[in-house]
Motif scaffolding. Structure first.
Motif, short mmCIF file in Angstrom:
data_model
loop_
_atom_site.label_atom_id
_atom_site.label_comp_id
_atom_site.label_asym_id
_atom_site.label_seq_id
_atom_site.Cartn_x
_atom_site.Cartn_y
_atom_site.Cartn_z
N GLY A 214 -63.88 -72.96 -23.35
CA GLY A 214 -62.93 -73.81 -24.01
C GLY A 214 -63.70 -74.70 -25.21
O GLY A 214 -62.81 -74.92 -26.04
N TRP A 215 -64.80 -74.71 -25.31
CA TRP A 215 -65.50 -75.25 -26.33
C TRP A 215 -65.77 -74.14 -27.43
O TRP A 215 -66.43 -72.96 -26.84
N LEU A 216 -65.40 -74.33 -28.65
CA LEU A 216 -65.73 -73.36 -29.63
C LEU A 216 -66.41 -73.95 -30.74
O LEU A 216 -66.36 -74.92 -31.10
N TYR A 217 -67.59 -73.11 -31.24
CA TYR A 217 -68.38 -73.60 -32.29
C TYR A 217 -68.21 -72.96 -33.66
O TYR A 217 -68.15 -71.70 -33.60
N LEU A 218 -68.11 -73.65 -34.72
CA LEU A 218 -68.40 -72.98 -36.09
C LEU A 218 -69.69 -73.61 -36.56
O LEU A 218 -70.00 -74.69 -36.36
N SER A 219 -70.50 -72.67 -37.38
CA SER A 219 -71.75 -73.17 -37.83
C SER A 219 -71.89 -72.40 -39.32
O SER A 219 -71.38 -71.34 -39.55
N PRO A 220 -72.70 -73.25 -40.03
CA PRO A 220 -73.08 -72.62 -41.40
C PRO A 220 -74.07 -71.55 -41.40
O PRO A 220 -74.53 -70.78 -42.00
N VAL A 221 -74.79 -71.57 -40.13
CA VAL A 221 -76.02 -70.64 -40.29
C VAL A 221 -75.79 -69.87 -38.74
O VAL A 221 -74.88 -70.34 -38.00
N PRO A 222 -76.71 -68.83 -38.70
CA PRO A 222 -76.58 -68.07 -37.36
C PRO A 222 -76.80 -68.98 -36.21
O PRO A 222 -77.75 -69.79 -36.34
N TYR B 170 -62.35 -68.14 -43.21
CA TYR B 170 -61.73 -66.91 -44.32
C TYR B 170 -61.63 -67.82 -45.52
O TYR B 170 -61.79 -67.21 -46.74
N GLU B 171 -61.15 -69.22 -45.40
CA GLU B 171 -60.82 -69.90 -46.60
C GLU B 171 -62.22 -70.18 -47.35
O GLU B 171 -62.21 -70.53 -48.58
N LYS B 172 -63.43 -70.40 -46.42
CA LYS B 172 -64.46 -70.99 -47.22
C LYS B 172 -65.87 -70.03 -46.67
O LYS B 172 -66.74 -70.42 -45.88
N PRO B 173 -65.50 -68.81 -46.87
CA PRO B 173 -66.55 -67.54 -46.55
C PRO B 173 -68.06 -68.09 -46.57
O PRO B 173 -68.80 -67.45 -45.82
N GLY B 174 -68.36 -68.84 -47.74
CA GLY B 174 -69.65 -69.06 -48.06
C GLY B 174 -70.10 -70.18 -47.19
O GLY B 174 -71.48 -70.36 -46.88
N GLU B 175 -69.40 -71.00 -46.74
CA GLU B 175 -69.81 -72.16 -45.79
C GLU B 175 -70.15 -71.80 -44.34
O GLU B 175 -70.73 -72.60 -43.64
N TYR B 176 -69.53 -70.63 -43.92
CA TYR B 176 -69.49 -70.38 -42.29
C TYR B 176 -70.16 -69.17 -42.13
O TYR B 176 -70.01 -68.26 -42.96
N VAL B 177 -70.83 -69.02 -40.86
CA VAL B 177 -71.27 -67.67 -40.48
C VAL B 177 -70.02 -66.97 -39.69
O VAL B 177 -68.94 -67.70 -39.31
N GLU B 178 -69.68 -65.77 -39.80
CA GLU B 178 -68.51 -65.20 -39.42
C GLU B 178 -68.61 -64.86 -37.60
O GLU B 178 -68.70 -63.75 -37.22
N GLN B 179 -68.70 -66.02 -36.99
CA GLN B 179 -68.63 -65.94 -35.57
C GLN B 179 -68.24 -67.05 -35.10
O GLN B 179 -68.59 -68.33 -35.83
N ILE B 180 -67.32 -67.09 -33.96
CA ILE B 180 -66.91 -68.20 -33.37
C ILE B 180 -67.82 -68.30 -32.09
O ILE B 180 -67.43 -67.52 -31.21
N LEU C 224 -56.93 -73.10 -31.58
CA LEU C 224 -58.23 -73.45 -32.12
C LEU C 224 -58.88 -72.20 -32.74
O LEU C 224 -59.63 -72.30 -33.67
N ILE C 225 -58.70 -71.03 -31.82
CA ILE C 225 -59.37 -69.87 -32.47
C ILE C 225 -58.55 -69.45 -33.84
O ILE C 225 -59.42 -69.10 -34.86
N SER C 226 -57.49 -69.69 -34.04
CA SER C 226 -56.69 -69.25 -35.43
C SER C 226 -56.99 -70.28 -36.36
O SER C 226 -57.59 -69.91 -37.43
N GLU C 227 -57.34 -71.49 -35.99
CA GLU C 227 -57.97 -72.62 -36.87
C GLU C 227 -59.22 -72.30 -37.68
O GLU C 227 -59.59 -72.28 -38.54
N ALA C 228 -59.97 -71.93 -36.33
CA ALA C 228 -61.34 -71.54 -36.80
C ALA C 228 -61.59 -70.32 -37.65
O ALA C 228 -62.25 -70.52 -38.60
#
Lengths: 289, 409
Positions: free
Chosen positions: A225-233, A205-215, A196-200
């Motif tokens: 166990g739960w991991l979150y991706l977000s477009p904003v801080p 990396y593929e869409k740097p504009g869409e995500y903040v660089e934090q998991i 999950l971490i490598s997928e995140a």
């Protein structure tokens, strides 16, 4: 030497008892054959806020049906009648939805807090609650940094309600958790934490504009166990970003590790003081007794 | 009122159950102010406890998902156990340091400590959602050895047994069991050493319970040193309670106390106030160190900061100075004022960690419901009833029966 056999035995008993009970924190699984925990990656860029997972969760766990979207005002939290909620946040990048449920920490504070191991981290990764062990002390609720265990205050036979990642009902049968299986937008992904971490990372990396660089969940509270991706801080999504990166059970480690030493040293010290001061008062012994 | 001779005479030759039956009956007047206040509250409390087990904890408490521990834990257990700390301090002084001049207050202090543990820790059962599983951590289904609460639970149990052994010679004297008294007295030192060790660990353990609630407690009250603070403050909390309680029971149970012990009381109170001064100085200094190292100067100029200053200056520093002056000037009234201020300070401190400072940043604060307060009072009054029952029958405040002295000589 004035140390009597009985006193010696007392000290030895105390030592033995301490060694038997004063073990290390063992919230993490011991079995080395299962190297990785399963977890779930939640991508808030993909989530459209349909709340299907809320309905599936309630259905899978026998909880009351969630309220209709038109009745919802403001932010909600999981409670004793719902193990997960989807909240709508107005952010700098428009509306973003966030799912909330138990984070299934790598080293859960609730499991370290539990004096009966009713809360426990399974070797597969989900943190589960077992009613036959729980005495309802609610120390798990005091300790959880995410406030996720919920207590049924209005029941004479109260249970602790929280997400179990459908451990008993689905994961053990090889099925996906109910919310993951039914998500129409593939916002939820089940897998080992490493996958999950490598997928995140790949998505970031593929869409740097869409995500903040934090998991969120990679490091928070020692990792979850739960991991979150977000477009904003993550502050904008109401996520607690002031949590420490060390695990929470580590906070009580120092205290618990001092217990065996105290149990060995203090009785010996007390006995020594008692012997040393005894001779000083030979005439006052019969004062009261 | 029974004289000691009568107790022995009653027990000599009569079957034990007849003696016990007679002792169970109430003594003295019924319509005392204490009874008139306590009986209705206890009856109301029992009704509330029935409702609590019938409808759930939420029916009579204001607890919430964010604040799972309220008055019953923060006051009854955490604060009550701090005040019961007098027992381990006094037994340390008398049996370990051999300060025999304090021997006359050992029994009443241990009795107080034992009943406090029995009732306040017993009140925990009301707060447990699933009390039928309370024996799980004892019988090993399963041992949660990584839990501070596991340690505290075991220590409560073991310490109650240790205190019962410490107190048991008084029971043996009451029943006229001479041989049992001899055996039980021989166990006292072992129980005392075990009891002091247990007390050190669970007094601090009650503080360690809150270590994982790092972000939930106001930073002025949270530090990794909570366990040490709780332990050091339990020394003067316990002694202040001994002074306060002693000044009351010397009035209420006046007739039971021998002439000799009445005269001794003054010296005892001043000795205790000296120890309180020392312990409070250490505590105040530790708090100061923690505050400076915590770098929380910015928090002082906030409402919680003023509240913190009030606790530290008004209810630690001030009573410390009063204790100091009281034994220097021989002013017994000043000791009592200092003891009461210290008691208020300990209540404030424990509630600040467990309730007032816990989730201080939430929009809706926890305030105990009147029903929680009534149940707390019920527990307290029931304890006082049992205390009075024991004091009126067993040789706790009064001297041991004559045969004890004969055997010792």
């Amino acid at each position: 030497m004035d140390l009597h056999r009985r006193d010696f035995l007392k000290v030895m008993c105390a030592t033995g008892l301490t060694l038997a009970t004063g073990k290390a924190l063992n919230a993490a699984p011991k079995d080395k054959n299962v190297p990785e925990f399963y977890g779930i990656l939640y991508d808030s860029v993909r989530c459209k806020g349909c709340r299907g997972c809320e309905y599936d969760c309630a259905d899978a766990n026998g909880l009351p049906e969630p309220e209709p979207t038109k009745n919802i005002k403001g932010l909600r939290k999981p409670d004793e009648n719902r193990r997960t909620v989807i909240n709508e946040h107005k952010t700098s990048k428009g509306t973003v939805y966030v799912k909330m449920q138990c984070m299934h920490c790598n080293e859960p504070a609730c499991a370290a807090a539990c004096l009966t191991q009713a809360m426990s981290k399974t070797k597969e990764g989900p943190v589960i609650w077992r009613g036959d062990k729980c005495m309802g002390c609610r120390y798990c609720m005091v300790s959880c940094p995410f406030d996720m265990p919920k207590f049924e205050y209005h029941s004479p036979n109260p249970k602790i309600q929280k997400c179990t990642m459908c451990y008993d009902t689905r994961i053990l049968k090889g099925e996906l958790p109910a919310c993951v299986e039914n998500c129409p937008n593939e916002a939820l992904m089940f897998g080992t934490r490493r996958e999950l971490i490598s997928e995140a990372r790949r998505r970031i990396y593929e869409k740097p504009g869409e995500y903040v660089e934090q998991i969120y969940g990679e490091h928070e509270a020692g990792g979850s166990g739960w991991l979150y991706l977000s477009p904003v801080p993550f502050e904008e999504l109401g996520m607690n970003t002031s949590l420490q990166n060390a695990s929470y059970p580590a906070l009580t480690k120092g205290f618990l590790y001092s217990v065996p030493s105290v149990f060995v040293l203090v009785p010996a010290l007390l006995l020594g003081i008692q012997q040393a001061t005894k001779k000083n008062h030979p005439n006052e012994e019969s004062d009261d007794e | 009122m029974n004289s000691q001779g009568a107790v022995v005479a009653d027990n000599d030759g009569k079957p034990i159950w007849k003696f016990l039956l007679k002792e169970l009956k109430p003594k003295g007047r019924w319509l005392t102010p204490f009874n008139i206040i306590s009986i209705p509250i206890i009856l109301l409390g029992i009704v509330l406890i029935v409702i609590r087990f019938w409808k759930g904890i939420g029916a009579i408490t204001n607890l919430s998902q964010e604040i799972p521990w309220g008055l019953w834990i923060g006051f009854d257990v955490v604060t009550g156990v701090a005040f019961a700390g007098g027992a381990y301090v006094i037994t340390f002084m008398v049996y370990i340091l051999n300060m025999r001049q304090y021997h006359s207050i050992v029994r009443v202090t241990v009795l107080n400590g034992f009943l406090a543990y029995l009732f306040y820790a017993g009140a925990l059962l009301l707060d447990l959602g699933r009390p039928w599983n309370v024996i799980n951590p004892i019988i090993g289904n399963n041992f949660g050895v990584s839990s501070v609460l596991f340690l505290v639970a075991w220590h409560f149990l073991l310490y109650m047994i240790a205190q019962l052994i410490e107190f048991s010679p008084a029971i043996a004297e009451w029943l006229g069991a001479r041989r049992a008294r001899k055996i039980l007295s021989a166990m006292t030192l072992g129980a005392v050493i075990f009891g002091i060790t247990l007390s050190m660990l669970h007094q601090s353990g009650l503080g360690a319970l809150y270590l994982m609630a790092k972000e939930k407690i106001h930073p002025l009250w949270y530090s990794e040193f909570i366990p040490i603070m709780f332990f050091v403050s339990s020394i003067f909390a316990g002694l202040s309670m001994v002074i306060f309680e002693g000044s009351i029971s010397h009035r209420v149970f006046f007739s039971q106390i021998s002439e000799k012990n009445h005269h001794k009381q003054r010296g005892i109170v001043f000795g205790l106030s000296k120890i309180c001064t020392g312990a409070m100085f250490v505590y105040f200094f530790l708090q100061l160190l923690v505050f400076i190292h915590g770098k929380h100067w910015d928090l002082i100029n906030t409402p919680m900061g003023y509240w913190y200053l009030l606790e530290m200056l008004g209810f630690v520093l001030l009573p410390m100075i009063l204790f100091f002056y009281s034994y220097r000037s021989g002013n017994i009234l000043l000791v009592r004022v200092a003891a009461i201020l210290t008691i208020v300070g300990i209540v404030l401190n424990r509630l600040n960690v467990t309730i007032i400072g816990f989730r201080w940043d939430m929009a809706v604060h926890y305030v105990p419901s009147w029903m929680e307060i009534v149940v707390t009072l019920t527990v307290l009054f029931t304890e006082l009833w049992i205390f009075r029952w024991v004091i009126n029958r067993l040789p706790v405040l009064r001297d041991s029966p004559a045969w004890v002295k004969e055997e010792n000589n």
